[in-house]
Design a protein around this motif. Structure first.
Motif, PDB file in Angstrom:
ATOM      1  N   ASP A 147     -11.632  -0.078  -5.743  1.00  0.00           N
ATOM      2  CA  ASP A 147     -11.891   0.788  -4.593  1.00  0.00           C
ATOM      3  C   ASP A 147     -10.632   1.540  -4.172  1.00  0.00           C
ATOM      4  OD1 ASP A 147     -14.515  -0.016  -4.555  1.00  0.00           O
ATOM      5  OD2 ASP A 147     -14.240  -1.491  -2.936  1.00  0.00           O
ATOM      6  N   GLU A 148      -9.492   0.834  -4.177  1.00  0.00           N
ATOM      7  CA  GLU A 148      -8.224   1.481  -3.810  1.00  0.00           C
ATOM      8  C   GLU A 148      -7.884   2.588  -4.805  1.00  0.00           C
ATOM      9  OE1 GLU A 148      -5.196  -1.690  -2.004  1.00  0.00           O
ATOM     10  OE2 GLU A 148      -6.092  -2.357  -3.896  1.00  0.00           O
ATOM     11  N   THR A 149      -8.128   2.321  -6.092  1.00  0.00           N
ATOM     12  CA  THR A 149      -7.833   3.314  -7.127  1.00  0.00           C
ATOM     13  C   THR A 149      -8.690   4.558  -6.935  1.00  0.00           C
ATOM     14  OG1 THR A 149      -7.271   1.536  -8.681  1.00  0.00           O
ATOM     15  CG2 THR A 149      -7.703   3.720  -9.611  1.00  0.00           C
TER      16      THR A 149
ATOM     17  N   ASP B  60     -10.027   5.622  -4.191  1.00  0.00           N
ATOM     18  CA  ASP B  60      -9.565   6.323  -2.990  1.00  0.00           C
ATOM     19  C   ASP B  60      -8.344   7.187  -3.300  1.00  0.00           C
ATOM     20  OD1 ASP B  60     -11.568   5.247  -1.441  1.00  0.00           O
ATOM     21  OD2 ASP B  60     -10.322   3.645  -0.603  1.00  0.00           O
ATOM     22  N   ARG B  61      -7.425   6.649  -4.092  1.00  0.00           N
ATOM     23  CA  ARG B  61      -6.210   7.388  -4.435  1.00  0.00           C
ATOM     24  C   ARG B  61      -6.522   8.577  -5.341  1.00  0.00           C
ATOM     25  NH1 ARG B  61      -1.250   6.224  -1.796  1.00  0.00           N
ATOM     26  NH2 ARG B  61      -1.270   4.014  -1.218  1.00  0.00           N
TER      27      ARG B  61
ATOM     28  N   GLY C  93      -9.503  10.203  -5.618  1.00  0.00           N
ATOM     29  CA  GLY C  93     -10.345  11.194  -4.975  1.00  0.00           C
ATOM     30  C   GLY C  93     -11.753  11.256  -5.519  1.00  0.00           C
ATOM     31  N   TRP C  94     -12.060  10.403  -6.492  1.00  0.00           N
ATOM     32  CA  TRP C  94     -13.430  10.307  -6.996  1.00  0.00           C
ATOM     33  C   TRP C  94     -13.636   8.930  -7.636  1.00  0.00           C
ATOM     34  CZ3 TRP C  94      -9.663  12.089 -10.240  1.00  0.00           C
ATOM     35  CH2 TRP C  94      -9.719  11.721 -11.573  1.00  0.00           C
ATOM     36  N   ALA C  95     -14.892   8.561  -7.799  1.00  0.00           N
ATOM     37  CA  ALA C  95     -15.244   7.260  -8.377  1.00  0.00           C
ATOM     38  C   ALA C  95     -15.362   7.395  -9.888  1.00  0.00           C
ATOM     39  CB  ALA C  95     -16.551   6.754  -7.781  1.00  0.00           C
TER      40      ALA C  95
END
Length: 379
Positions: free
Chosen positions: A124-126, A128-129, A131-133
């Protein structure tokens, strides 16, 4: 009866051949040390590897001497940005790991570095950093010290700033020989020190030196795409294949498992030595790439299948069905099996300095400072 004579050679403390980032880095340190500097380049402006790259200053993932140079270069880029009005992004790099094996590399790598250099992230943190899933994302890592510049704008801006500092640029002059100074198609230059920074074209001026150094050309395929779903990507982005490209990752024991995993699941990535990574330009377009093929003389034909390979893998990374390509290009840089740098002195007044790997933007300022210091030209 009129006599005709050639104009007197222009004299300088240092003549640099080549106005790419390696040449500019030498000019930067030399002029700031109070030396008179002339830079000669065959083209009207920089059009080679220095403007065809990701603009990624990948400090953290280097190892050995490259890491030492990268640390110096990072600080120089920040200083150059402040002085020359260069936009230098300090959002770092995010590595997106999509397998347990890739996370193992990041865990091992992070265990040997300080937390301010690398921070392991959950999925999840990755996301967020980034900018997309990313589909299949397992986790990742943030390398906050990495920088980014927009190379097509940064290199000309650096050139203009050096000119304001007193560096004399002679563009559009092809070097004919480097004997008793530098002779070009337009004139001659005399210097205490000549520094030849022509990358892979060192074999044009010093063929024996290039042969002894096993210098080849590395051909890349790169593209610029519209941002998928309008995504804003602040950091540089690495993926699992990047873990095999950079010394800090590749030297981990866990990297062998990533290589075996790729060989089993996606062998084309290894066949074409793909480093699946991207950066975003200020206008929003995303630079993607890249493949790597090594030859002394490059095949002039580009295989469309390579671009198709990159686009397919980036569709998977972004989780989209297609991508809009705006520009495509071939990058070329010097490579050598002997290491990432060629530093030689074929004559007492001549230095040959090439970054023989794809880390010129990342390390050139540090490399150049070392070259000049070894000759006693700067402290």
């Amino acid at each position: 009866m009129h006599s005709h004579s050639s104009p007197a050679p222009l004299r300088a403390d240092v003549v640099v051949v080549g106005a790419g980032i390696v040449g500019l880095a030498h000019a930067w340190h030399a002029v700031r040390a109070g030396l008179s500097v002339v830079v000669v380049d065959r083209d009207d402006r920089a059009v080679g590897a220095s403007v065809r790259n990701f603009g990624h200053i990948c400090t953290t993932a280097q190892s050995g001497r490259a890491r030492e140079y990268a640390v110096v270069a990072r600080e120089t880029w920040l200083r150059a940005g402040a002085e020359a009005g260069l936009a230098v992004s300090a959002h770092g790099t995010v590595v997106a790991a999509r397998s347990v094996a890739e996370m193992a590399v990041l865990d091992e790598f992070a265990s040997g570095r300080d937390r301010d250099e690398v921070c392991v992230l959950g999925a999840d943190e990755t996301a967020d950093r980034l900018g997309w899933a990313v589909p299949g994302l397992v986790g990742g890592a943030l390398m906050p010290r990495d920088l980014r510049v927009d190379s097509p704008a940064a290199v000309p801006a650096l050139t203009a700033h050096l000119a304001r500092l007193g560096v004399v640029f002679r563009f559009g002059e092809n070097v004919v020989d480097v004997v008793d100074g530098v002779r070009t198609t337009h004139g001659s230059y005399v210097a205490d020190t000549v520094i030849v920074c022509v990358g892979h074209d060192v074999d044009r001026l010093f063929p024996v030196l290039a042969s002894d150094g096993e210098v080849r050309r590395c051909r890349l395929r790169m593209m610029e795409i519209d941002p998928p779903r309008g995504v804003r990507i602040d950091p540089g982005v690495f993926t699992g294949s990047s873990l095999l490209r950079y010394g800090g990752f590749a030297e981990t024991a866990a990297a062998d498992t990533v290589r075996a995993e790729l060989a089993s699941l996606d062998p084309d990535m290894l066949t074409h030595t793909v480093n699946l990574m991207c950066t975003q330009r200020p206008d929003g377009r995303v630079v993607i790439g890249d493949t790597h093929h090594y030859e002394r003389t490059l095949d002039p034909f580009d295989d469309e299948a390579l671009d198709a390979l990159l686009l397919d893998r980036f569709c998977g990374l972004f989780g989209v069905d297609d991508l809009v390509v705006r520009r495509r290009w071939r990058g070329v840089y010097a490579a050598s099996a002997q290491g990432p740098y060629l530093h030689a002195s074929p004559r007492a007044d001549v230095v040959v300095a090439s970054v023989t790997s794809g880390i010129g933007m990342t390390t050139a300022f540090g490399f150049a400072r070392d070259v000049l210091a070894q000759r006693g030209l700067i402290p």
